[in-house]
Design a protein around this motif. Sequence first.
Motif, short mmCIF file in Angstrom:
data_model
loop_
_atom_site.label_atom_id
_atom_site.label_comp_id
_atom_site.label_asym_id
_atom_site.label_seq_id
_atom_site.Cartn_x
_atom_site.Cartn_y
_atom_site.Cartn_z
N PHE A 5 1.20 12.03 -14.61
CA PHE A 5 -0.23 12.08 -14.97
C PHE A 5 -0.52 11.95 -16.46
O PHE A 5 -1.57 11.45 -16.85
CB PHE A 5 -0.83 13.41 -14.46
N GLY A 6 0.39 12.46 -17.31
CA GLY A 6 0.12 12.42 -18.75
C GLY A 6 -1.15 13.15 -19.14
O GLY A 6 -1.87 12.73 -20.03
N LEU A 7 -1.42 14.29 -18.49
CA LEU A 7 -2.66 15.04 -18.75
C LEU A 7 -2.58 15.89 -20.01
O LEU A 7 -3.61 16.23 -20.58
CB LEU A 7 -2.94 16.00 -17.57
N TRP A 8 -1.37 16.27 -20.38
CA TRP A 8 -1.21 17.22 -21.48
C TRP A 8 -0.82 16.48 -22.76
O TRP A 8 0.35 16.24 -23.02
CB TRP A 8 -0.15 18.26 -21.15
N SER A 9 -1.79 16.16 -23.56
CA SER A 9 -1.53 15.32 -24.74
C SER A 9 -0.97 16.13 -25.92
O SER A 9 -0.48 15.56 -26.88
CB SER A 9 -2.82 14.61 -25.16
N ARG A 10 -1.04 17.46 -25.85
CA ARG A 10 -0.59 18.27 -26.99
C ARG A 10 0.92 18.53 -26.96
O ARG A 10 1.46 19.15 -27.87
CB ARG A 10 -1.36 19.60 -27.02
N ILE A 11 1.59 18.09 -25.89
CA ILE A 11 3.05 18.23 -25.81
C ILE A 11 3.64 16.83 -25.64
O ILE A 11 3.09 16.00 -24.93
CB ILE A 11 3.46 19.13 -24.61
N LYS A 12 4.75 16.58 -26.33
CA LYS A 12 5.33 15.22 -26.30
C LYS A 12 6.36 15.07 -25.18
O LYS A 12 7.11 16.00 -24.90
CB LYS A 12 6.02 14.93 -27.64
N PRO A 13 6.47 13.85 -24.61
CA PRO A 13 7.53 13.59 -23.63
C PRO A 13 8.93 13.86 -24.19
O PRO A 13 9.85 14.20 -23.43
CB PRO A 13 7.35 12.11 -23.30
N SER A 14 9.10 13.73 -25.51
CA SER A 14 10.42 13.97 -26.11
C SER A 14 10.85 15.43 -26.00
O SER A 14 12.03 15.76 -26.19
CB SER A 14 10.41 13.55 -27.59
N GLN A 15 9.91 16.34 -25.69
CA GLN A 15 10.23 17.76 -25.56
C GLN A 15 10.64 18.15 -24.13
O GLN A 15 11.05 19.28 -23.89
CB GLN A 15 9.02 18.61 -26.00
N LEU A 16 10.51 17.21 -23.20
CA LEU A 16 10.79 17.49 -21.79
C LEU A 16 12.29 17.59 -21.50
O LEU A 16 13.09 17.00 -22.22
CB LEU A 16 10.19 16.39 -20.90
N SER A 17 12.59 18.30 -20.42
CA SER A 17 13.97 18.34 -19.90
C SER A 17 13.99 17.71 -18.51
O SER A 17 13.02 17.82 -17.76
CB SER A 17 14.47 19.78 -19.81
N CYS A 18 15.12 17.11 -18.17
CA CYS A 18 15.25 16.43 -16.89
C CYS A 18 15.29 17.45 -15.74
O CYS A 18 16.01 18.44 -15.83
CB CYS A 18 16.53 15.60 -16.89
N PRO A 19 14.53 17.22 -14.67
CA PRO A 19 14.67 18.08 -13.49
C PRO A 19 16.06 17.89 -12.88
O PRO A 19 16.35 16.82 -12.35
CB PRO A 19 13.58 17.56 -12.53
#
Length: 256
Positions: free
Chosen positions: A186-200
């Motif tokens: 969805f990309g709803l949360w613009s204040r957090i970057k995809p680079s901060q995510l961890s793989c499920p």
Amino acid sequence: MKFKREELRDFLDAKVELYNNPKFIESDPIQVPHIFSKKEDIEIIGYLTATIAWGNRKSIITNANKMAELLDYSPFEFVMKHQNSDLQKLEGFVHRTFNDQDFKQFIKSLYHIYKNHGGLESVFEKYATKDSLQLSIHKFKAHFFEINHLARTQKHVSDPLKNSAAKRINMFLRWMIRNDNNGVDFGLWSRIKPSQLSCPLDVHSGNVARKLGLLKRKQNDAKALAELDKNLRKLDPIDPVKYDFALFGLGVFEAF
């Protein structure tokens, strides 16, 4: 199977392209939040759907749709305006070990998160570190259960600081944060970057990652997740978790 890094990147990028498109939604639990258009509705039903996302995918989708129905297809309004008497209609709901008591607790805790902590996005953003949301997940769990709660329900929210890979919350965060205009996340949360995510990280993605040399650790725990994250960031530091589509697709659809 041994690849040079460039070859591995090309191989996985091709698999991302194959699976990261609207066709993926047809057989995935992410289809349930896709019913909604309002940000808070998507967040809430997305979080509930991710929470029960273990076991048979068909029954996950059936039960997540049941949750949406029980919340009158207005999850945010139900959470924010419910009286205790409204929670009676949730009685009888069950998905594996997640039952109606847990469901009721989640509604109360979600109300608390929106009323007192500015909503789901705010909590995760507040504790995000430069390249990780694992502390955010730990803090989120603490806030989620700082109200009077059932002890049994705590097991339905993972804690990476207790060595959990927290697969379902990491998947939920991928849904909310990744924004590549491919129509899945969805990309709803613009204040957090995809680079901060961890793989499920689960059985499928873990097994594929080991075969590809992205993961050596045997258990699917927080240490394994840190190792996998590190290696995926070498392939794409900006959007490392796009490779979830490749690992999952290779494991589930191609029995790689």
